[in-house]
Design an enzyme around this catalytic site. Structure first.
Site, PDB file in Angstrom:
ATOM      1  N   HIS A 131       0.807  -1.224   0.000  1.00  0.00           N
ATOM      2  CA  HIS A 131       0.000   0.000   0.000  1.00  0.00           C
ATOM      3  C   HIS A 131       0.841   1.276   0.000  1.00  0.00           C
ATOM      4  O   HIS A 131       0.575   2.217   0.767  1.00  0.00           O
ATOM      5  CB  HIS A 131      -0.957   0.008   1.199  1.00  0.00           C
ATOM      6  CG  HIS A 131      -2.004  -1.065   1.159  1.00  0.00           C
ATOM      7  ND1 HIS A 131      -2.545  -1.549  -0.005  1.00  0.00           N
ATOM      8  CD2 HIS A 131      -2.615  -1.770   2.168  1.00  0.00           C
ATOM      9  CE1 HIS A 131      -3.445  -2.479   0.275  1.00  0.00           C
ATOM     10  NE2 HIS A 131      -3.498  -2.642   1.579  1.00  0.00           N
ATOM     11  N   HIS A 205      -9.897   1.522   0.757  1.00  0.00           N
ATOM     12  CA  HIS A 205      -9.677   0.450   1.727  1.00  0.00           C
ATOM     13  C   HIS A 205     -10.692   0.501   2.876  1.00  0.00           C
ATOM     14  O   HIS A 205     -10.320   0.406   4.054  1.00  0.00           O
ATOM     15  CB  HIS A 205      -8.246   0.542   2.252  1.00  0.00           C
ATOM     16  CG  HIS A 205      -7.669  -0.764   2.701  1.00  0.00           C
ATOM     17  ND1 HIS A 205      -8.099  -1.413   3.837  1.00  0.00           N
ATOM     18  CD2 HIS A 205      -6.705  -1.543   2.166  1.00  0.00           C
ATOM     19  CE1 HIS A 205      -7.409  -2.529   3.989  1.00  0.00           C
ATOM     20  NE2 HIS A 205      -6.553  -2.639   2.982  1.00  0.00           N
ATOM     21  N   GLU A 344     -11.276  -4.274  -2.321  1.00  0.00           N
ATOM     22  CA  GLU A 344     -10.402  -3.236  -2.867  1.00  0.00           C
ATOM     23  C   GLU A 344     -10.263  -3.414  -4.378  1.00  0.00           C
ATOM     24  O   GLU A 344      -9.455  -4.208  -4.840  1.00  0.00           O
ATOM     25  CB  GLU A 344      -9.025  -3.336  -2.216  1.00  0.00           C
ATOM     26  CG  GLU A 344      -9.052  -3.316  -0.695  1.00  0.00           C
ATOM     27  CD  GLU A 344      -7.808  -3.989  -0.098  1.00  0.00           C
ATOM     28  OE1 GLU A 344      -6.688  -3.526  -0.348  1.00  0.00           O
ATOM     29  OE2 GLU A 344      -7.965  -5.000   0.614  1.00  0.00           O
TER      30      GLU A 344
HETATM   31  C1  GLA Z   1      -4.731  -5.364   2.465  1.00  0.00           C
HETATM   32  C2  GLA Z   1      -3.807  -6.502   2.472  1.00  0.00           C
HETATM   33  C3  GLA Z   1      -3.901  -7.224   3.747  1.00  0.00           C
HETATM   34  C4  GLA Z   1      -3.665  -6.310   4.915  1.00  0.00           C
HETATM   35  C5  GLA Z   1      -4.603  -5.144   4.848  1.00  0.00           C
HETATM   36  C6  GLA Z   1      -4.302  -4.124   5.908  1.00  0.00           C
HETATM   37  O1  GLA Z   1      -6.020  -5.781   2.353  1.00  0.00           O
HETATM   38  O2  GLA Z   1      -3.999  -7.363   1.375  1.00  0.00           O
HETATM   39  O3  GLA Z   1      -2.981  -8.270   3.771  1.00  0.00           O
HETATM   40  O4  GLA Z   1      -2.363  -5.838   4.902  1.00  0.00           O
HETATM   41  O5  GLA Z   1      -4.513  -4.538   3.594  1.00  0.00           O
HETATM   42  O6  GLA Z   1      -4.134  -4.684   7.157  1.00  0.00           O
END
Ligand code: GLA
Length: 380
Positions: A131, A205, A344
């Site tokens: 991210h 998210h 997402e």
């Molecule tokens: C995304 C990732 C997860 C986790 C979340 C935040 O969805 O794929 O593995 O890191 O973000 O906790």
């Protein structure tokens, strides 16, 4: 009557009409959310619609901080996880409600090559970049460019990411436009441009929980449908192997509405074991670039239904596996594993390192655009 007086009366009448129309229209209003420990002010924009749905968007990470929608009895509840103050968002690593970027999801070892040059971006997840790296767009303070009220309520937030930030090439201008319509839809338009060839993948998210009461909070009974016949398998640190595999016959088959909890403990499925539940990218059916449905979630208890539409090629379904009951969110609720559905819409994870995945490259002169629509309704 004098002409001036006539003009004044007309002006007052027109003003009254406009005010009356406004009272029934969707509204966008600025507010203060609070301040970070270093004194930086975080603003909020409240979007309200005639249908009763309302959303609060904050400038820290262009996040959805609150989102109220009616259940089948008409009761409004906040259906997203998060916090009541800015510093909690800043200190937390769960990306609650955030705009994630420059590259949503993972890039293996934080490495990729572009135009024959190797880049190393910051790593923050088992040696990989997640991210956007150490301080992604979720931890940046965005600017409010404009707000608008009327048939829909909207806000445009933007952020300029300097060349080299977190190791990414190119100065990048990003904008997130949130539009709440009276028809029960919240739409996000992510746009980006660059002055050097670079990569980009922007996603939202939000952690959804469609329940009507904290006493009935698990999302395991929720019926999930994913409009995806294939997915991108991952290794033990959640980096795609490069394969594109069918969901048929696996715990990842959500082509028909299926309770999230039904296969989440399927220890025979390596993907479920690696992810501690669901945390993988599904390849959406239909053509990338066209707005089509990605997912539908129904909470049989509250009757709330959420449908997610996108132009993106994939959607990550994350079942909140890393919530350990240690994060205390809004309303004093301790968030536990399985308390949220995170969807997402995105380019495929690690896309820059897989020639067979849709490209995540962005060139100067081009505009990146990812549309996400959350459509809210109820099943009676
Ligand atoms: C995304 C990732 C997860 C986790 C979340 C935040 O969805 O794929 O593995 O890191 O973000 O906790």
């Amino acid at each position: 009557m004098s002409q001036a007086r006539m003009a004044l009366i007309t002006a007052i009448a027109v003003g009254a009409l406009a005010a009356a129309a406004d009272a029934g229209a969707a509204q966008a209003r600025r507010a203060t959310f609070g301040a970070l420990a270093d004194g930086s002010r975080i603003e909020a924009v409240d979007l309200t619609s005639r249908s009763g749905i309302r959303a609060r968007i904050i400038t820290l990470g262009a996040r959805i901080q609150a989102l109220y929608t009616p259940d089948r009895t008409g009761k409004l509840d906040d259906i997203v996880l998060g916090f009541a103050s800015p510093q909690q968002y800043f200190d937390d690593g769960n990306y609650f409600g955030a705009t994630v970027g420059r590259f949503a999801n993972r890039i293996g070892r934080g490495r990729f090559t572009l135009g024959g040059r190797a880049y190393q971006i910051s790593t923050n997840d088992h040696g990989n970049s997640l991210h956007g790296g150490t301080r992604g767009f979720d931890k940046r303070i965005w600017k409010i460019d404009s707000i608008a009220s009327g048939r829909s309520a909207s806000v445009v937030m933007s952020y300029v990411s300097p060349d080299g930030e977190e190791g990414y090439p190119g100065t990048m201008h990003v904008a997130a436009t949130y539009t709440l319509s009276d028809g029960g839809e919240l739409r996000i338009d992510y746009r980006a441009s660059t002055d050097k060839p670079t990569i980009v993948n922007l996603s939202g998210h939000s952690y959804f929980n469609l329940a009507s009461s904290p006493g009935d909070f698990s999302t395991m009974p929720d019926l999930l449908q994913l409009d995806a016949s294939r997915y991108t398998p991952v290794d033990a640190v959640l980096i795609p192997t490069g394969e594109i595999a069918p969901v048929a016959g696996t715990a990842l088959d959500f082509r028909k509405p299926t309770a999230i909890g039904l296969h989440i403990r399927d220890g025979n499925d390596a993907q479920i074991r690696y992810c501690h539940g669901y945390d993988m990218n599904f390849v959406l059916d239909g053509r990338p670039g066209t707005l089509r449905r990605a997912a539908r979630v129904e909470d049989p208890r509250s009757g709330r239904v959420l449908e997610v539409y996108t132009t993106a090629p994939g959607v990550q379904f994350y079942s909140g596996n890393f919530l350990g009951g240690t994060v205390i969110g809004k309303y004093g609720i301790a968030y536990r594993q399985g308390d949220a559905v995170v969807l997402e819409p995105q380019d495929f994870p690690d896309a820059p390192n897989h020639a067979n995945f849709p490209s995540a490259k962005l060139d100067p002169g081009a505009t990146y655009h990812n549309v996400i629509v959350y459509r809210f309704s109820v099943r009676r």
